[in-house]
Design an enzyme around this catalytic site. Structure first.
Site, mmCIF file in Angstrom:
data_model
loop_
_atom_site.group_PDB
_atom_site.id
_atom_site.type_symbol
_atom_site.label_atom_id
_atom_site.label_comp_id
_atom_site.label_asym_id
_atom_site.label_seq_id
_atom_site.Cartn_x
_atom_site.Cartn_y
_atom_site.Cartn_z
ATOM 1 N N TYR A 118 0.819 -1.104 -0.093
ATOM 2 C CA TYR A 118 -0.049 -0.068 -0.124
ATOM 3 C C TYR A 118 0.924 1.198 0.057
ATOM 4 C CZ TYR A 118 -2.951 3.679 1.416
ATOM 5 O OH TYR A 118 -3.754 4.931 1.804
ATOM 6 N N GLU A 206 -3.749 7.514 -4.223
ATOM 7 C CA GLU A 206 -3.457 6.144 -3.504
ATOM 8 C C GLU A 206 -3.396 5.180 -4.220
ATOM 9 O OE1 GLU A 206 -6.042 4.694 0.428
ATOM 10 O OE2 GLU A 206 -7.141 4.764 -1.620
#
Length: 397
Positions: A118, A206
């Site tokens: 992530y 993101e």
């Protein structure tokens, strides 16, 4: 401005970041055509069908499926297009899916292990720095990891004046425990991602998951990009990507009227001039025991028509139980506000049908009150904020 996944990937790809090949389709038949084009390029007969809405958690809601034949591409697309997709990030009623992205499968087997990570870049306004947030545990459960194992979410602060240094990129790679085979590629990736973040005037990028493939490539599998609205004048090509179908219709209508409007989930509408007074008014409503239904700043150059429009927009929302109009007449003239309120009452069928609490102080306040009194409009007129809070409690509690 939120972007769809495919739009965000196109922006990242334009900076040289590797993303899976993907094609957008609005119908199941178009989805088959796009799947064939992907196969022609990749040689793979496995595709990922992904709903395109402005919300995360699509996989858990049934908005991301794998297809292993063109028949499955058609069947899955038929189910997803037109469905109301409900995820933890959508309203309770979900979001209507208008299009899907047919994507390349990058989870193919190879010599080494596949690993998901992530990573995101956003602004920390308190520290006045950009931050890179990252974790070696990426995928669909990142929100749960953030709640239960916060130590697995790491942050690197980036001074916007200097940008990202080599040692910071290497530090992130070390902390993510990347294998040596992709270490150098990741350093290039993270520096390129930061460059894309700055150059595109994004307020957030993101990537979840960021994938290390079985043949040791770094690929941004799923991307969320938010562009700063205030910078869109520098990016007319990005401004053209706006999808108003994904936005609140009241906010879209308010923007067209030149109003600063954000819809919230409650029942007391408020119309104010100036962002600071608007925030204070929202606090006042909250302290009164209820909650504001919106942020609405009419601005310093407001005219009667825009005030009229503001009232009409609020009254389209059937959840509104009362409206509090709180105006300080510095640049704005109070009689202009009164004129707009009266005009709205005249054009709305049945008139203004919810309690109206009005506080007009400053330039031409006396004239404004006289206009409202003469209009015979039912208004709860208050002078001080204390009186306003008491009136809100009296009416709604």
């Amino acid at each position: 401005m939120n972007l769809h996944e495919y739009q965000g990937k196109n922006i990242l790809h334009s900076f040289g970041i590797k993303v899976p090949l993907g094609k957008v389709a609005r119908t199941p038949y178009e989805a088959i055509t796009m799947a064939k084009k992907i196969t022609k390029t990749t040689g793979s007969n496995i595709w990922i069908v992904k709903a395109q809405i402005h919300a995360g958690g699509r996989g858990k809601g049934g908005g991301i499926k794998m297809a292993k034949s063109l028949k499955e591409v058609y069947e899955i697309s038929s189910k997803i297009i037109g469905m109301r997709l409900i995820t933890p990030q959508t309203p309770k009623e979900g979001k209507l899916v208008h299009r899907v992205m047919i994507g390349q499968d990058v989870y193919y087997k190879g010599k080494s292990e596949i690993k998901e990570y992530y990573i995101s870049i956003l602004i920390d306004r308190n520290k006045e720095k950009n931050i890179i947030m990252y974790s070696q545990e990426g995928g669909v459960d990142i929100e749960q990891i953030a709640k239960e194992s916060q130590e697995q979410i790491l942050i690197e602060e980036i001074d916007p004046y200097f940008g990202i240094f080599d040692f910071q990129a290497k530090k992130i790679a070390f902390n993510m425990k990347l294998p040596t085979q992709v270490f150098k590629e990741f350093i290039i990736f993270i520096k390129t991602l930061y460059k894309a973040y700055v150059a595109s005037d994004a307020s957030m990028i993101e990537i979840n998951p960021l994938l290390k493939t079985s043949d040791n490539k770094i690929i941004a599998v799923d991307t969320k990009v938010v562009i700063d609205d205030n910078a869109l004048y520098r990016h007319p090509d990005y401004a053209a990507l706006r999808d108003i179908d994904e936005e609140d219709p009241y906010e879209v209508e308010a923007a067209k009227a030149g109003l600063n409007f954000v819809k919230l989930d409650s029942n007391v509408g408020c119309i104010v001039n100036g962002a600071g007074l608007a925030m204070a008014t929202m606090d006042l409503i909250k302290l009164s025991g209820v909650s504001p239904a919106n942020f609405l700043d009419v601005g310093g150059t407001v005219d009667a028509h825009r005030v009229e429009k503001a009232v009409c927009i609020l009254l389209k929302d059937k959840t509104i139980s009362a409206i509090f109009i709180n105006i300080f007449g510095g640049i704005v003239r109070c009689d202009t506000i009164a004129q707009g309120i009266i005009a709205a009452n005249q054009i709305i069928e049945g008139g203004i049908h919810v309690p109206l609490i009005v506080r007009l102080q400053g330039t031409n306040a006396k004239e404004a009150k006289k206009m409202i009194d003469q209009s015979r409009l039912c208004v709860h007129y208050v002078v001080t904020l204390k009186e306003a809070a008491a009136k809100i409690k009296e009416i709604l509690i």
